[in-house]
Design an enzyme around this catalytic site. Sequence first.
Site, PDB file in Angstrom:
ATOM      1  N   ARG A  34     -17.559  21.957 -26.444  1.00  0.00           N
ATOM      2  CA  ARG A  34     -17.939  23.274 -26.943  1.00  0.00           C
ATOM      3  C   ARG A  34     -18.418  24.122 -25.765  1.00  0.00           C
ATOM      4  O   ARG A  34     -18.900  23.597 -24.762  1.00  0.00           O
ATOM      5  CB  ARG A  34     -19.071  23.167 -27.964  1.00  0.00           C
ATOM      6  CG  ARG A  34     -18.751  22.341 -29.209  1.00  0.00           C
ATOM      7  CD  ARG A  34     -19.964  22.303 -30.126  1.00  0.00           C
ATOM      8  NE  ARG A  34     -19.697  21.546 -31.353  1.00  0.00           N
ATOM      9  CZ  ARG A  34     -19.981  20.265 -31.530  1.00  0.00           C
ATOM     10  NH1 ARG A  34     -20.540  19.566 -30.534  1.00  0.00           N
ATOM     11  NH2 ARG A  34     -19.725  19.655 -32.666  1.00  0.00           N
ATOM     12  N   LYS A  82     -24.365  19.490 -31.054  1.00  0.00           N
ATOM     13  CA  LYS A  82     -25.100  20.029 -32.198  1.00  0.00           C
ATOM     14  C   LYS A  82     -26.080  18.988 -32.728  1.00  0.00           C
ATOM     15  O   LYS A  82     -25.792  17.806 -32.751  1.00  0.00           O
ATOM     16  CB  LYS A  82     -24.122  20.437 -33.306  1.00  0.00           C
ATOM     17  CG  LYS A  82     -23.341  21.715 -32.999  1.00  0.00           C
ATOM     18  CD  LYS A  82     -22.535  22.152 -34.190  1.00  0.00           C
ATOM     19  CE  LYS A  82     -21.836  23.488 -33.926  1.00  0.00           C
ATOM     20  NZ  LYS A  82     -21.039  23.931 -35.089  1.00  0.00           N
ATOM     21  N   HIS A 127     -12.983  28.349 -27.815  1.00  0.00           N
ATOM     22  CA  HIS A 127     -12.871  27.274 -28.805  1.00  0.00           C
ATOM     23  C   HIS A 127     -11.425  26.840 -29.005  1.00  0.00           C
ATOM     24  O   HIS A 127     -11.167  25.732 -29.475  1.00  0.00           O
ATOM     25  CB  HIS A 127     -13.474  27.731 -30.137  1.00  0.00           C
ATOM     26  CG  HIS A 127     -14.306  26.686 -30.807  1.00  0.00           C
ATOM     27  ND1 HIS A 127     -15.448  26.157 -30.235  1.00  0.00           N
ATOM     28  CD2 HIS A 127     -14.159  26.052 -31.987  1.00  0.00           C
ATOM     29  CE1 HIS A 127     -15.970  25.257 -31.054  1.00  0.00           C
ATOM     30  NE2 HIS A 127     -15.211  25.171 -32.115  1.00  0.00           N
ATOM     31  N   ARG A 156     -10.636  23.731 -27.253  1.00  0.00           N
ATOM     32  CA  ARG A 156     -11.173  22.570 -27.982  1.00  0.00           C
ATOM     33  C   ARG A 156     -10.222  22.162 -29.103  1.00  0.00           C
ATOM     34  O   ARG A 156      -9.922  20.989 -29.293  1.00  0.00           O
ATOM     35  CB  ARG A 156     -12.556  22.929 -28.533  1.00  0.00           C
ATOM     36  CG  ARG A 156     -13.238  21.839 -29.371  1.00  0.00           C
ATOM     37  CD  ARG A 156     -14.667  22.297 -29.649  1.00  0.00           C
ATOM     38  NE  ARG A 156     -15.295  21.577 -30.741  1.00  0.00           N
ATOM     39  CZ  ARG A 156     -15.935  20.422 -30.623  1.00  0.00           C
ATOM     40  NH1 ARG A 156     -16.008  19.828 -29.447  1.00  0.00           N
ATOM     41  NH2 ARG A 156     -16.513  19.859 -31.670  1.00  0.00           N
ATOM     42  N   HIS A 190     -18.269  15.479 -34.062  1.00  0.00           N
ATOM     43  CA  HIS A 190     -18.404  15.881 -35.459  1.00  0.00           C
ATOM     44  C   HIS A 190     -19.223  14.837 -36.215  1.00  0.00           C
ATOM     45  O   HIS A 190     -18.926  13.644 -36.142  1.00  0.00           O
ATOM     46  CB  HIS A 190     -17.029  15.999 -36.126  1.00  0.00           C
ATOM     47  CG  HIS A 190     -16.240  17.174 -35.655  1.00  0.00           C
ATOM     48  ND1 HIS A 190     -14.870  17.268 -35.795  1.00  0.00           N
ATOM     49  CD2 HIS A 190     -16.619  18.327 -35.048  1.00  0.00           C
ATOM     50  CE1 HIS A 190     -14.453  18.410 -35.292  1.00  0.00           C
ATOM     51  NE2 HIS A 190     -15.490  19.066 -34.836  1.00  0.00           N
ATOM     52  N   TYR A 248      -7.549  19.000 -38.222  1.00  0.00           N
ATOM     53  CA  TYR A 248      -6.546  18.850 -37.174  1.00  0.00           C
ATOM     54  C   TYR A 248      -5.349  18.039 -37.639  1.00  0.00           C
ATOM     55  O   TYR A 248      -4.268  18.146 -37.071  1.00  0.00           O
ATOM     56  CB  TYR A 248      -7.175  18.218 -35.928  1.00  0.00           C
ATOM     57  CG  TYR A 248      -8.233  19.105 -35.334  1.00  0.00           C
ATOM     58  CD1 TYR A 248      -7.909  20.297 -34.702  1.00  0.00           C
ATOM     59  CD2 TYR A 248      -9.577  18.777 -35.446  1.00  0.00           C
ATOM     60  CE1 TYR A 248      -8.879  21.130 -34.185  1.00  0.00           C
ATOM     61  CE2 TYR A 248     -10.560  19.603 -34.927  1.00  0.00           C
ATOM     62  CZ  TYR A 248     -10.205  20.776 -34.303  1.00  0.00           C
ATOM     63  OH  TYR A 248     -11.171  21.603 -33.803  1.00  0.00           O
TER      64      TYR A 248
END
Length: 295
Positions: A146, A170, A241, A244, A267, A276
């Site tokens: 990110r 995150k 992004h 990514r 994630h 994806y």
Amino acid sequence: MLLSEMADYLRVIQVERGLSQNTVKAYQQDLTAFSLFLKEEKKGLSQVDHLLVLTFLNQLRAKGRANSSIARMVTTLRKCFAYLKKEGVVAHDPMQTIKPPKKAAHLPAVLTVAEVDRLLEVPDWSKPLGLRNKALLELMYATGLRVSELVNLTLDDLHLDLALLQTIGKGDKERIIPVGEVAIDWLKTYLRDSRPKLLKKQKSDVLFLNDHGRPISRQGIWLLIKQLVKEADIKKDVSPHTLRHSFATHILENGADLRIVQELLGHSDISTTQIYTHISKGRLTQVYDEFHPRA
């Protein structure tokens, strides 16, 4: 202006729950918008009911806010009012009957391998900034980082002899990511030939610097990507992004396991990664239509 009770809630989630600065900032923007709405309506928190919340959400919709944005607002208000009720600030929770709008299916833009190659060839790596740009792009595509993770990388986060780097994603979750040989070579060249020139006489342990020797910002990377994409003559709407997304899509198309991709991207929920697989299936259909004689 943000209501004081809501400001208290923001302090609690930042300190006690350890949410990232970007997440807290998003909550703050949502709660500030709702606070301004209450001020216009001349209502206090104790007067908020589900009809008033629906009026607010309909105003957002009338202003053209996307369903995803309204869904986030509902989530923010739901968590905030649950806290306010628990603390005795409000007697009733108006969010219990409010449902967020369904998010429209959205597949992120992805570059083809050929487009990535064109983009990676744009930087003039004979110059310090061009070499930095080359190393930065190669690392983004090699790792799927990110932007927030990229700008916060320090020299100590690199373990190039082990072909690894570590990052905080995150939720302040640390993860280890492998780095390919090509990206490692460009990073070493940048560290040797470019970074000292950008740093000049200043001190910094941040990996990527701007032309003033200070850490490059998220906005700086966004503007850089837009410029390089333009020079590469790529017509898609590309953001940082996008690299990514392209990283994840390309390794899935080449046989990577979805759980591995989930770990690489950081994630917490595999359902986030599953988008994806839809992109990959779309690519399969495209290839079939293009090459099958009776497609």
